[in-house]
Design a protein around this motif. Structure first.
Motif, PDB file in Angstrom:
ATOM      1  N   ASP A  37       2.869  -8.346  -4.849  1.00 26.75           N
ATOM      2  CA  ASP A  37       3.999  -8.239  -3.497  1.00 26.75           C
ATOM      3  C   ASP A  37       4.069  -9.537  -2.850  1.00 26.75           C
ATOM      4  N   ASN A  70      -2.036  -2.645   1.379  1.00 23.50           N
ATOM      5  CA  ASN A  70      -1.774  -1.221   1.932  1.00 23.50           C
ATOM      6  C   ASN A  70      -1.374  -0.315   0.506  1.00 23.50           C
ATOM      7  N   GLU A  72      -2.467   2.243  -0.163  1.00 18.88           N
ATOM      8  CA  GLU A  72      -2.526   3.620   0.136  1.00 18.88           C
ATOM      9  C   GLU A  72      -0.922   4.250   0.437  1.00 18.88           C
ATOM     10  N   LYS A  73      -0.028   3.219   0.921  1.00 18.73           N
ATOM     11  CA  LYS A  73       1.219   3.679   1.491  1.00 18.73           C
ATOM     12  C   LYS A  73       2.344   3.902   0.194  1.00 18.73           C
ATOM     13  N   HIS A  74       1.743   3.317  -1.043  1.00 18.99           N
ATOM     14  CA  HIS A  74       2.717   3.336  -1.999  1.00 18.99           C
ATOM     15  C   HIS A  74       2.391   4.273  -3.266  1.00 18.99           C
ATOM     16  N   LYS A  76       2.266   7.603  -3.755  1.00 16.36           N
ATOM     17  CA  LYS A  76       3.275   8.552  -4.241  1.00 16.36           C
ATOM     18  C   LYS A  76       4.631   7.917  -4.807  1.00 16.36           C
ATOM     19  N   THR A  77       4.939   6.939  -4.430  1.00 15.79           N
ATOM     20  CA  THR A  77       6.219   6.346  -4.834  1.00 15.79           C
ATOM     21  C   THR A  77       6.055   5.839  -6.372  1.00 15.79           C
ATOM     22  N   ILE A  99      -8.916   6.825  -1.354  1.00 17.02           N
ATOM     23  CA  ILE A  99      -7.842   6.371  -2.211  1.00 17.02           C
ATOM     24  C   ILE A  99      -7.871   7.289  -3.757  1.00 17.02           C
ATOM     25  N   LYS A 102      -6.810  10.782  -3.283  1.00 17.22           N
ATOM     26  CA  LYS A 102      -5.440  10.896  -3.221  1.00 17.22           C
ATOM     27  C   LYS A 102      -4.444  10.444  -4.423  1.00 17.22           C
TER      28      LYS A 102
END
Ligand code: DX5
Ligand code: ZN
Length: 214
Positions: A37, A70, A72-74, A76-77, A99, A102
């Motif tokens: 990133d 982060n 965690e935010k990505h 599902k994507t 995490i 998840k």
């Protein structure tokens, strides 16, 4: 038998489908996709769109290595894009058990990675939460770096801790892996070896993959 996960970071991006066919024909086990990133690591590589583009052209296990803040935010994507395994970095994740839970709830394998400077103690308490532990043998961010020899001892100790904890986690090692250091990693207890430059720089990929395994 040890698994080989070629890193697509070293592939010819303009001909990625052909590169994937070559890897399949050469005996690759998994495909390793490095997501960077420019924040957690100094470099920027691919995003979920690339994973989604690859998914329909191969049945190979897509091993997605998130070098991002982060994560965690990505999750599902990347799972929706087609990741079979999602590995986050312990240095940048919040609660490791949360995490892992998840990732598993999304139906993917959960991996945790540590940088060369990160001690095993950071993850030792969570070995039963993850299906895979990725030990970095270079500082993440770039392909083609020199393998850090200290990784061998770290893998041995991790293997001991995994056995002692009753975890079934696989040990994956990533960075600077070649035909010279692969044997020591296998003996130390590695289950999956990631290799980018070593595989793509040799015209005869099948030969390299055989040598990394044997
Ligand atoms: C490094 C990446 C690696 C890299 C390995 O940050 O996580 O997967 O592509 O490349 P080589 O094998 O060239 O070190
Ligand atoms: Zn990687």
């Amino acid at each position: 038998m040890i698994k080989i996960a070629p890193s697509l970071l070293a592939a010819d991006y303009l001909n990625l489908e052909a590169e994937i066919r070559r890897l399949e024909g050469a005996g690759a086990d998994w495909l390793h996709v490095d997501i960077m990133d420019g924040v957690f690591v100094p470099n920027i590589s691919f995003g979920p769109g690339l994973v989604a583009a690859i998914r329909p052209v191969t049945k190979k296990y897509l091993d997605v290595h998130l070098m991002i803040v982060n994560p965690e935010k990505h999750l599902k994507t990347f799972r929706d894009a087609g990741a079979d395994n999602i590995t986050i970095h312990a240095e940048t994740a919040g609660s490791l058990p949360a995490i892992a839970a998840k990732i598993k709830s999304l139906g993917a394998g959960a991996g945790v990675s540590i940088n060369p400077d990160t001690p095993l103690n950071k993850i030792s308490g969570f070995l039963n939460d993850f299906q895979l532990v990725l030990v970095m043998s270079v500082n993440p961010g770039f392909g083609g770096q020199v393998f850090m020899e200290s990784t061998i001892g770290k893998v041995k100790e991790l293997k001991r801790r995994i056995s002692a904890s009753g975890s079934k986690a696989l040990i994956e090692v990533d960075g600077g892996i070649n035909e010279k250091n692969a044997a020591a990693l296998r003996e130390a207890g590695a289950d999956v070896l990631v290799a980018g430059s070593a595989i793509f720089k040799n015209e005869d990929m099948a030969q390299t993959i055989r040598r990394l395994k044997a």
